[in-house]
Scaffold this motif. Structure first.
Motif, mmCIF file in Angstrom:
data_model
loop_
_atom_site.group_PDB
_atom_site.id
_atom_site.type_symbol
_atom_site.label_atom_id
_atom_site.label_comp_id
_atom_site.label_asym_id
_atom_site.label_seq_id
_atom_site.Cartn_x
_atom_site.Cartn_y
_atom_site.Cartn_z
ATOM 1 N N VAL A 113 -56.757 5.122 -7.635
ATOM 2 C CA VAL A 113 -55.570 4.275 -7.114
ATOM 3 C C VAL A 113 -54.100 4.945 -7.026
ATOM 4 C CG1 VAL A 113 -57.226 2.533 -7.626
ATOM 5 C CG2 VAL A 113 -54.566 3.109 -9.068
ATOM 6 N N ALA A 114 -53.739 4.711 -6.045
ATOM 7 C CA ALA A 114 -52.225 5.315 -6.276
ATOM 8 C C ALA A 114 -51.155 4.699 -7.572
ATOM 9 C CB ALA A 114 -51.969 4.963 -5.234
ATOM 10 N N ALA A 115 -50.112 5.637 -7.987
ATOM 11 C CA ALA A 115 -49.075 5.210 -9.131
ATOM 12 C C ALA A 115 -48.045 5.117 -8.226
ATOM 13 C CB ALA A 115 -49.797 6.501 -10.022
ATOM 14 N N PHE A 116 -47.316 4.591 -9.204
ATOM 15 C CA PHE A 116 -46.254 3.607 -8.271
ATOM 16 C C PHE A 116 -45.371 4.040 -9.687
ATOM 17 C CE2 PHE A 116 -48.682 2.469 -5.079
ATOM 18 C CZ PHE A 116 -47.481 3.304 -4.106
ATOM 19 N N SER A 117 -43.622 3.701 -10.206
ATOM 20 C CA SER A 117 -43.840 3.700 -11.269
ATOM 21 C C SER A 117 -42.033 3.852 -11.079
ATOM 22 C CB SER A 117 -43.169 4.782 -12.706
ATOM 23 O OG SER A 117 -42.679 6.353 -11.630
ATOM 24 N N SER A 118 -41.013 3.104 -11.949
ATOM 25 C CA SER A 118 -39.371 3.109 -11.806
ATOM 26 C C SER A 118 -39.489 2.010 -11.850
ATOM 27 C CB SER A 118 -38.935 4.183 -11.008
ATOM 28 O OG SER A 118 -39.117 5.324 -11.482
ATOM 29 N N ALA A 119 -39.030 1.657 -10.222
ATOM 30 C CA ALA A 119 -38.845 0.025 -9.741
ATOM 31 C C ALA A 119 -40.232 -0.073 -9.083
ATOM 32 C CB ALA A 119 -38.148 0.828 -8.767
ATOM 33 N N PRO A 120 -40.229 -1.745 -8.956
ATOM 34 C CA PRO A 120 -41.385 -1.466 -8.317
ATOM 35 C C PRO A 120 -41.208 -1.277 -6.626
ATOM 36 C CG PRO A 120 -40.463 -3.587 -9.846
ATOM 37 C CD PRO A 120 -39.838 -2.526 -9.899
ATOM 38 N N LEU A 159 -51.017 -8.948 -13.610
ATOM 39 C CA LEU A 159 -50.616 -8.747 -14.445
ATOM 40 C C LEU A 159 -51.487 -7.680 -15.723
ATOM 41 C CD1 LEU A 159 -48.241 -11.014 -13.900
ATOM 42 C CD2 LEU A 159 -48.061 -9.364 -13.140
ATOM 43 N N ALA A 160 -51.487 -7.103 -16.400
ATOM 44 C CA ALA A 160 -52.629 -6.300 -17.571
ATOM 45 C C ALA A 160 -51.382 -5.944 -18.072
ATOM 46 C CB ALA A 160 -53.636 -5.759 -16.344
ATOM 47 N N VAL A 161 -50.649 -6.244 -19.140
ATOM 48 C CA VAL A 161 -49.813 -5.878 -19.400
ATOM 49 C C VAL A 161 -50.024 -6.467 -21.045
ATOM 50 C CG1 VAL A 161 -48.038 -5.556 -17.832
ATOM 51 C CG2 VAL A 161 -47.937 -7.553 -18.914
ATOM 52 N N ARG A 162 -49.129 -6.056 -21.954
ATOM 53 C CA ARG A 162 -49.007 -6.888 -23.441
ATOM 54 C C ARG A 162 -48.646 -8.741 -23.383
ATOM 55 N NH1 ARG A 162 -44.458 -4.696 -24.258
ATOM 56 N NH2 ARG A 162 -43.626 -6.132 -25.267
ATOM 57 N N ASP A 163 -48.930 -9.203 -24.129
ATOM 58 C CA ASP A 163 -48.968 -10.999 -23.738
ATOM 59 C C ASP A 163 -48.325 -11.641 -24.286
ATOM 60 O OD1 ASP A 163 -52.006 -10.566 -23.988
ATOM 61 O OD2 ASP A 163 -51.976 -12.209 -26.091
ATOM 62 N N ASP A 164 -46.992 -10.621 -24.826
ATOM 63 C CA ASP A 164 -45.552 -11.212 -25.076
ATOM 64 C C ASP A 164 -44.217 -10.887 -23.715
ATOM 65 O OD1 ASP A 164 -45.644 -8.703 -25.116
ATOM 66 O OD2 ASP A 164 -44.601 -9.106 -27.639
ATOM 67 N N LEU A 178 -50.919 1.342 -8.900
ATOM 68 C CA LEU A 178 -51.196 0.251 -9.898
ATOM 69 C C LEU A 178 -49.106 0.478 -10.906
ATOM 70 C CD1 LEU A 178 -53.271 1.190 -13.058
ATOM 71 C CD2 LEU A 178 -50.740 2.067 -12.970
ATOM 72 N N TRP A 179 -48.531 0.034 -10.379
ATOM 73 C CA TRP A 179 -47.646 0.248 -11.390
ATOM 74 C C TRP A 179 -47.217 0.010 -12.931
ATOM 75 C CZ3 TRP A 179 -43.666 -3.376 -12.403
ATOM 76 C CH2 TRP A 179 -42.425 -3.021 -12.790
ATOM 77 N N ALA A 180 -46.147 1.068 -12.951
ATOM 78 C CA ALA A 180 -45.728 0.878 -15.046
ATOM 79 C C ALA A 180 -44.730 1.579 -14.757
ATOM 80 C CB ALA A 180 -46.922 1.922 -15.820
ATOM 81 N N ARG A 181 -43.307 1.077 -15.948
ATOM 82 C CA ARG A 181 -42.332 2.168 -16.286
ATOM 83 C C ARG A 181 -42.595 3.330 -16.176
ATOM 84 N NH1 ARG A 181 -41.530 -3.661 -17.179
ATOM 85 N NH2 ARG A 181 -39.532 -4.635 -16.358
ATOM 86 N N LYS A 182 -43.556 3.944 -17.128
ATOM 87 C CA LYS A 182 -43.323 4.532 -17.646
ATOM 88 C C LYS A 182 -43.973 5.580 -16.406
ATOM 89 C CE LYS A 182 -42.588 4.604 -22.745
ATOM 90 N NZ LYS A 182 -43.248 4.103 -23.734
#
Length: 293
Positions: free
Chosen positions: A51-58, A70-75, A34-38
């Protein structure tokens, strides 16, 4: 795609991303992470989902997966998809699924469709406030799915793995589908808030009002599930009780009164569908209709 479950990667760290990552893992889908910027949000969501966590760059592990959800905000769906494809880590061997119920895949991901192996929608039709808890109870959940041929097939395969029910949608009517979901879920919460406000005016504090109303609402939902909408209807309009509806109208003011009138009109239409010996007197329903006008 073969019959085996495709290796999958989640993007996002909210309740939906957490719930899907966990439910897919529990359903036997290889979830590579799972990846998120924060970083903090990514670690918390990934830990809850197992599951494994990833952040910063993909992460490079994207190269090893077949499906990216992609489970992110609609916009943000389109922009995140563009970012992933721009890295070269996601390409035509990947299927991209998004979790917005208000947009078809052709709208959310159409700009990148030619660079991906398939696009689709995977929308859980349930209110998810606690992702970790939802991951363990996803069996039986309905999912709105649509997309191109490959995207739709993969979305349905993931739903089956989670023990859910796939609802094939017309991509041109996604806004209507999502409006129905909002009415049945979000607006139910808002309606209970208004009812609690009215009940508080009778002398209860907010906590007491909420505690009293939630089992009442839950009982009504249980009746709908067991008996259907028409048979589950109870109350003064169902009985044709003109005097009680009149007392309600006299007691209410402002926004609660507006809500009552709107919902009373719909309730009248539902009551008119009751047949047999227990059907309310049409003349009484007409009298109530005149009152709420």
């Amino acid at each position: 795609m073969t019959a085996r479950n495709p290796s999958t990667f989640l993007v996002g760290a909210g309740p939906i991303a957490t719930a899907l990552a966990g439910a897919l893992r529990l359903g036997g889908v290889p979830v590579l992470g799972l990846w998120a910027r924060k970083p903090g949000a990514a670690r918390q969501a990934a830990s809850a989902a197992g599951v494994a966590a990833f952040s910063s760059a993909p992460p490079d592990v994207l190269l090893d997966c077949e499906v990216v959800v992609l489970a992110v905000r609609d916009d943000a769906v389109t922009a995140v998809a563009e970012t992933l494809l721009g890295t070269g880590l996601v390409n035509r061997r990947h299927v991209l699924l998004h979790c917005s119920g208000a947009m078809a895949a052709s709208e959310a991901l159409g700009a990148v469709a030619s660079r991906a192996g398939g696009i689709g929608t995977l929308h859980p039709l349930r209110a998810i406030a606690d992702g970790a808890a939802a991951a363990r109870t996803m069996k039986g959940t309905a999912f709105g799915v649509e997309g191109d041929e490959r995207g739709l097939a993969v979305a349905e395969q993931l739903v089956r793995a989670m023990g859910g029910q796939a609802l094939r949608l017309d991509g041109r009517q996604m806004a209507a589908y999502h409006a129905a979901a909002a009415m049945a879920s979000n607006y139910l919460v808002a309606l209970l808030d208004a009812a609690a406000e009215v009940l508080a005016s009778a002398g209860l504090d907010a906590g007491q009002a909420q505690a009293a109303l939630v089992p009442l609402a839950q009982g009504a939902l249980d009746n709908v599930a067991a008996r259907g909408l028409v048979a589950a209807l109870t109350g003064p309009i169902r009985r044709g009780d003109v005097a009680t509806v009149g007392r309600h109208l006299e007691a209410l003011r402002g926004e609660p009164l507006e809500l009552y009138r709107v919902l009373a009109r719909r309730t009248l239409a539902l009551a008119a569908r009751v047949d047999g010996d227990s059907a309310p007197d049409p003349a009484r329903l007409d009298a109530i209709r005149a009152l709420i006008r």
